[in-house]
Design an enzyme around this catalytic site. Structure first.
Site, short mmCIF file in Angstrom:
data_model
loop_
_atom_site.label_atom_id
_atom_site.label_comp_id
_atom_site.label_asym_id
_atom_site.label_seq_id
_atom_site.Cartn_x
_atom_site.Cartn_y
_atom_site.Cartn_z
N ARG A 238 -47.10 -70.31 55.24
CA ARG A 238 -46.37 -71.58 55.29
C ARG A 238 -45.73 -71.83 53.92
O ARG A 238 -46.28 -71.46 52.88
CB ARG A 238 -47.30 -72.74 55.63
CG ARG A 238 -46.55 -74.06 55.80
CD ARG A 238 -47.47 -75.27 55.87
NE ARG A 238 -46.69 -76.49 55.96
CZ ARG A 238 -47.17 -77.72 55.81
NH1 ARG A 238 -48.46 -77.89 55.54
NH2 ARG A 238 -46.38 -78.78 55.91
N HIS A 239 -44.58 -72.47 53.92
CA HIS A 239 -43.91 -72.82 52.66
C HIS A 239 -44.82 -73.65 51.76
O HIS A 239 -45.79 -74.26 52.21
CB HIS A 239 -42.62 -73.58 52.95
CG HIS A 239 -42.85 -74.85 53.73
ND1 HIS A 239 -43.35 -76.00 53.16
CD2 HIS A 239 -42.66 -75.14 55.04
CE1 HIS A 239 -43.46 -76.95 54.06
NE2 HIS A 239 -43.05 -76.46 55.22
N GLY A 240 -44.47 -73.71 50.49
CA GLY A 240 -45.25 -74.47 49.53
C GLY A 240 -44.96 -75.97 49.63
O GLY A 240 -44.25 -76.45 50.52
N ALA B 93 -48.67 -74.08 51.78
CA ALA B 93 -48.93 -72.70 51.31
C ALA B 93 -50.04 -72.00 52.08
O ALA B 93 -50.55 -70.98 51.64
CB ALA B 93 -49.25 -72.69 49.82
#
Length: 518
Positions: A88-90, A412
């Site tokens: 997952r994105h930060g 994240a």
């Protein structure tokens, strides 16, 4: 399960409930950047998908670049030959929609009438006045973009993984990295930041070049994989655009638990209760989490809520994730089978190449997506499933639920498939084994509760999913059901004259629907 020599297979661990309990315990013990901040530390375990990664992995706080090796990771004669990760994105900014709601709430505070200006009985100060005077630093342009803290999340994750698996992330493999990302800027930027962190691992102290100039090249956009939900007509029609799909979410918003919070917040902020609603309450709570995650500060918005409020608001967020991304509807998880199949295609190819004594063409595959990418995938695999579904009416019964989105998919968050080749295997079947890690902790397999599986056994367990995964057919919406969906929506909106006529004539909805099918 057959066992090979040495440490091929581990003893069974406690059931999935024990895993959930361990995650909860980990969060309960976590400390924050501001360890002296009791309000933020008390609320942090309940921020749902807005949770910081270090609150799930508190061991990272002293040194976020130092790898922590789970003692359950295989070692010895078993060597990792491929790593496939869904990340997952930060940490990100709020979305434009959330910022507009916060602005609405801020304007409401600034426009307080004669009921404002008194000190709160609980805090001894006028919290509403403090918040009204505090400038809003969030702007529409931010709209969910990755923040610097989010880039740091990714760089540090890269450094930890590179140190933990040096044979996979060795300098020689850098040009063979495969990075795939969602088209959303926060995911693209997360992939870029990860590459920068990895480059710095190879070249400490030097400034990374542009990713276009790196050997592996920039991440490739693939929304069919990383945003499969946007490409699934059945999901879009039955869940995303269905006014009734989130019934339990809307019902909980007007239920007694949320109404109690509404009254408490109205009293704390000294605004008319009729000017507030569940959405505004939730965005105020999320602002507490955003200020902590983005700036590492305690926000005055945190003073509005206590732990009991936080638990209710976490449940509201989990209800949405459950019914829209988790076990609420079968299509939620089934829509992710295209990604699940892709993961196993990578693993299959690595096994085949190793069996032929060929070099692994892609030792590391990194796929950057969203919480909405990971939750359906984990649900498809049978993780974090409660005995009873989460509903608007069983909040108290679900206090110890497994499905807690913040513990599963914080910023994240990462799900890693680790393929091993075991040199001293007694049989060909034992030669390839696999482990899974969730947020850098070994995740016991849903089918065996063991921490390692023979690759062939894992494939056999998910044989039904892998063989039945035909993304086009899976997401195809049959015309008859689409027609029914349109009609039912019209009924709900009281706009179907045809329905009203049929109802007047027969008084039988079922007959109407049967006629519609024919």
């Amino acid at each position: 399960m057959p066992r090979g020599p040495g440490r091929f297979l581990r003893a069974p661990v406690a059931p999935a409930a024990a895993l959930a309990a361990a995650l909860l315990s980990s969060l309960a013990r976590c400390s924050l950047l501001e360890s002296g901040d009791p309000v933020a530390s008390a609320l942090s375990p309940y921020f749902g998908t807005k949770t910081r990664y270090e609150d799930v992995n508190p061991g990272l706080l002293p040194n976020p670049e130092a790898p922590w090796r789970d003692p359950e990771l295989l070692e010895g004669t078993c060597t990792p030959v491929q790593l496939v990760a869904v990340i997952r994105h930060g940490t990100r900014y709020p979305t434009a929609k959330q910022i507009r709601k916060l602005r609405q709430l801020h304007e409401l505070l600034q426009a307080r009438g004669p009921w404002g200006g008194r000190a709160s009985a609980t805090s001894g100060r006028d919290v509403g006045a403090v918040l009204a005077d505090r400038p809003l630093w969030y702007a529409d342009w931010m709209d969910g973009q990755l923040v610097e803290k989010g880039r740091q999340d990714m760089r540090q994750l890269a450094l930890r993984l590179a140190s933990l698996f040096p044979t996979l992330f060795c300098r020689e493999n850098f040009g063979r990295l495969r990075l795939v990302t969602s088209s959303k800027h926060r995911c693209v930027d997360s992939g870029v930041a990860f590459l920068q962190g990895l480059w710095q691992h190879y070249n400490p102290g030097l400034t990374p070049p542009d990713v276009a100039d790196m050997e592996c090249g920039p991440p490739r956009i693939n929304d069919k994989l990383m945003r499969f939900f946007d490409n699934c007509k059945k999901f879009l029609t039955e869940v995303e655009r269905n006014a009734t799909a989130l019934y339990h979410v809307e019902a909980f918003k007007t239920g007694p638990e949320m109404q109690d919070i509404l009254k408490k917040v109205a009293a704390t902020l000294q605004v008319p209760i009729n000017d507030l609603n569940a959405d505004l309450i939730q965005v105020a709570f999320f602002t507490c989490s955003f200020d902590l995650a983005i700036k590492g500060i305690k926000s005055p918005w945190c003073d509005v809520f206590d732990i009991d409020d936080a638990k209710v608001l976490e449940y509201l967020n989990d209800l949405k994730q459950y019914w829209k991304r988790g076990y609420g509807y079968t299509i939620n998880s089934r829509s992710s089978c295209i990604l699940f199949e892709d993961i196993f295609q990578h693993l299959d190819k690595a096994v085949e190449q190793k069996q032929r004594s060929q070099p692994i063409s892609s030792p590391v595959i990194l796929q950057f997506g969203h919480a909405e990418t990971l939750l359906p995938l984990l649900s498809l695999m049978g993780y974090f499933k409660d005995r009873e579904p989460l509903t608007a009416y069983n909040y108290k019964e679900q206090m110890h639920r497994k499905f807690r989105s913040g513990h599963i998919v914080p910023y994240a968050s990462n799900l890693i498939f680790l393929l091993y080749h075991c040199e001293n295997a007694k049989t060909p079947k034992e030669e390839f084994q696999v482990q899974m890690l969730l947020n850098e902790k070994v995740l016991p397999f849903a089918h065996s509760q063991e921490t390692v599986s023979l690759y062939e056994d894992l494939k056999n367990h998910y044989k039904g999913v892998l063989q039945s995964c035909h993304a086009i057919d899976e997401c195809k919406l049959l015309k008859v059901f689409y027609a029914l969906h349109v009609d039912i929506q019209a009924i709900i909106n009281c706009k179907s004259l045809e329905f009203q006529g049929a109802l007047n004539q027969s008084g039988n909805i079922r007959k109407y629907l049967e006629l519609r099918i024919l």
